[in-house]
Design a protein around this motif. Structure first.
Motif, PDB file in Angstrom:
ATOM      1  N   PRO A  50       0.806  -1.227   0.000  1.00 48.50           N
ATOM      2  CA  PRO A  50       0.000   0.000   0.000  1.00 48.50           C
ATOM      3  C   PRO A  50       0.838   1.277   0.000  1.00 48.50           C
ATOM      4  CG  PRO A  50      -0.813  -1.546   1.657  1.00 48.50           C
ATOM      5  CD  PRO A  50       0.464  -2.115   1.116  1.00 48.50           C
ATOM      6  N   GLU A  51       2.017   1.227   0.615  1.00 43.81           N
ATOM      7  CA  GLU A  51       2.856   2.433   0.719  1.00 43.81           C
ATOM      8  C   GLU A  51       3.744   2.655  -0.512  1.00 43.81           C
ATOM      9  OE1 GLU A  51       4.913  -1.043   2.761  1.00 43.81           O
ATOM     10  OE2 GLU A  51       2.905  -0.164   2.868  1.00 43.81           O
ATOM     11  N   ASP A  52       3.769   1.693  -1.432  1.00 47.33           N
ATOM     12  CA  ASP A  52       4.539   1.865  -2.661  1.00 47.33           C
ATOM     13  C   ASP A  52       3.872   2.910  -3.554  1.00 47.33           C
ATOM     14  OD1 ASP A  52       6.368  -0.041  -1.847  1.00 47.33           O
ATOM     15  OD2 ASP A  52       5.444  -1.662  -2.993  1.00 47.33           O
ATOM     16  N   THR A  53       4.655   3.514  -4.438  1.00 45.71           N
ATOM     17  CA  THR A  53       4.124   4.572  -5.290  1.00 45.71           C
ATOM     18  C   THR A  53       3.521   4.011  -6.579  1.00 45.71           C
ATOM     19  OG1 THR A  53       6.171   4.891  -6.530  1.00 45.71           O
ATOM     20  CG2 THR A  53       5.914   6.171  -4.478  1.00 45.71           C
ATOM     21  N   LEU A  54       2.725   4.842  -7.231  1.00 43.63           N
ATOM     22  CA  LEU A  54       2.169   4.454  -8.522  1.00 43.63           C
ATOM     23  C   LEU A  54       3.277   4.284  -9.560  1.00 43.63           C
ATOM     24  CD1 LEU A  54      -1.120   6.526  -8.903  1.00 43.63           C
ATOM     25  CD2 LEU A  54      -0.811   4.179  -8.119  1.00 43.63           C
ATOM     26  N   GLY A  55       4.350   5.048  -9.395  1.00 41.13           N
ATOM     27  CA  GLY A  55       5.499   4.890 -10.286  1.00 41.13           C
ATOM     28  C   GLY A  55       6.048   3.475 -10.225  1.00 41.13           C
ATOM     29  N   GLN A  56       6.175   2.946  -9.010  1.00 46.18           N
ATOM     30  CA  GLN A  56       6.647   1.567  -8.850  1.00 46.18           C
ATOM     31  C   GLN A  56       5.645   0.575  -9.450  1.00 46.18           C
ATOM     32  OE1 GLN A  56       7.099   2.347  -4.572  1.00 46.18           O
ATOM     33  NE2 GLN A  56       9.094   1.300  -4.710  1.00 46.18           N
ATOM     34  N   ALA A  57       4.365   0.863  -9.252  1.00 46.20           N
ATOM     35  CA  ALA A  57       3.315  -0.014  -9.782  1.00 46.20           C
ATOM     36  C   ALA A  57       3.347  -0.045 -11.305  1.00 46.20           C
ATOM     37  CB  ALA A  57       1.945   0.450  -9.286  1.00 46.20           C
ATOM     38  N   LEU A  99       2.386   9.802 -10.573  1.00 40.61           N
ATOM     39  CA  LEU A  99       3.290   8.714 -10.186  1.00 40.61           C
ATOM     40  C   LEU A  99       3.781   8.761  -8.741  1.00 40.61           C
ATOM     41  CD1 LEU A  99       5.293   8.183 -13.501  1.00 40.61           C
ATOM     42  CD2 LEU A  99       3.241   7.009 -12.690  1.00 40.61           C
ATOM     43  N   PRO A 100       3.907   9.919  -8.102  1.00 45.87           N
ATOM     44  CA  PRO A 100       4.341   9.911  -6.698  1.00 45.87           C
ATOM     45  C   PRO A 100       3.270   9.474  -5.690  1.00 45.87           C
ATOM     46  CG  PRO A 100       4.899  12.003  -7.757  1.00 45.87           C
ATOM     47  CD  PRO A 100       3.997  11.260  -8.681  1.00 45.87           C
ATOM     48  N   HIS A 101       2.005   9.394  -6.096  1.00 46.85           N
ATOM     49  CA  HIS A 101       0.950   9.001  -5.165  1.00 46.85           C
ATOM     50  C   HIS A 101       1.171   7.581  -4.649  1.00 46.85           C
ATOM     51  CE1 HIS A 101      -1.238  12.435  -6.922  1.00 46.85           C
ATOM     52  NE2 HIS A 101      -1.898  12.437  -5.764  1.00 46.85           N
ATOM     53  N   LYS A 102       0.712   7.345  -3.451  1.00 45.36           N
ATOM     54  CA  LYS A 102       0.795   6.007  -2.844  1.00 45.36           C
ATOM     55  C   LYS A 102      -0.288   5.109  -3.438  1.00 45.36           C
ATOM     56  CE  LYS A 102       3.976   7.124   0.194  1.00 45.36           C
ATOM     57  NZ  LYS A 102       5.327   6.874  -0.208  1.00 45.36           N
ATOM     58  N   THR A 103       0.026   3.853  -3.549  1.00 41.24           N
ATOM     59  CA  THR A 103      -0.913   2.868  -4.074  1.00 41.24           C
ATOM     60  C   THR A 103      -2.212   2.874  -3.280  1.00 41.24           C
ATOM     61  OG1 THR A 103       0.897   1.480  -4.850  1.00 41.24           O
ATOM     62  CG2 THR A 103      -1.213   0.399  -4.540  1.00 41.24           C
ATOM     63  N   GLU A 104      -2.123   2.976  -1.956  1.00 42.74           N
ATOM     64  CA  GLU A 104      -3.314   2.920  -1.109  1.00 42.74           C
ATOM     65  C   GLU A 104      -4.277   4.079  -1.375  1.00 42.74           C
ATOM     66  OE1 GLU A 104      -1.827   2.883   2.892  1.00 42.74           O
ATOM     67  OE2 GLU A 104      -0.741   4.766   2.618  1.00 42.74           O
ATOM     68  N   GLN A 105      -3.793   5.164  -1.969  1.00 45.73           N
ATOM     69  CA  GLN A 105      -4.643   6.313  -2.287  1.00 45.73           C
ATOM     70  C   GLN A 105      -5.457   6.084  -3.562  1.00 45.73           C
ATOM     71  OE1 GLN A 105      -1.204   9.001  -2.369  1.00 45.73           O
ATOM     72  NE2 GLN A 105      -2.229  10.240  -0.786  1.00 45.73           N
TER      73      GLN A 105
END
Length: 173
Positions: A50-57, A99-105
């Motif tokens: 959840p704390e990973d970024t959309l960029g990583q996703a 891209l900097p947003h957190k996955t959980e958001q």
């Protein structure tokens, strides 16, 4: 006339006939389940925290050529699902700053899941009705895999090809 040919005799009809195929054997069909798909596809699931970024996703989605990631906590418990569609929605809301947003958001928290014993017809119906393409397979809070609408359709197409072959054999004899 071939040597092996024998003309029918009066008592032939009285004998019990044996056949290698019957309507019952050719048309018997077990209800296909999610486990049937997982057996062919495998149970590999790509996940993100959840704390990973959309960029990583986005990098993982691109690298693995997949359309969704399961979001799990450190214990492997399902917390949500992040699909390409979720990312596109966020991209439309925050162009250039996504891209900097957190996955959980961004993830879908209320995830529809299925079990390994659930019928494919039921899963396909739920996916179509809910307008989503990925469904995690969960039992007792344990993630067993993920099925996609493509997996279900492909499995069914193979089944239909097999059924058509069986019908041809039934007709030909």
């Amino acid at each position: 006339m071939p040597v092996s040919f024998q003309a029918p005799k009066r008592g032939d009809k009285d004998k019990n006939k044996t056949v290698s195929q019957s309507n019952e054997s050719n048309l018997a069909q077990d209800t296909a389940t999610v486990q049937d798909v997982l057996t062919k596809k495998g149970d590999t699931v790509f996940s993100i925290r959840p704390e990973d970024t959309l960029g990583q996703a986005v990098e993982l989605l691109s690298e693995k050529h997949i359309g969704a990631l399961v979001v799990t906590d450190a214990n492997g418990e399902l917390k949500g699902i992040l699909s390409e569609r979720d990312i596109v929605r966020k991209l439309a809301q925050t162009p250039g700053k996504t891209l900097p947003h957190k996955t959980e958001q961004v993830m879908t928290s209320n995830v529809e899941t299925c079990t390994r014993q659930e019928s494919l017809i039921s899963v396909l119906s739920r996916m179509t009705e809910g307008r989503f393409r990925h469904m995690p397979v969960v039992e007792n809070n344990r993630l067993f895999g993920i099925v996609t609408i493509g997996d279900v359709v492909n499995y069914r197409l193979v089944e239909l090809e097999y059924e058509a072959l069986q019908l041809k054999q039934l007709v030909v004899g």
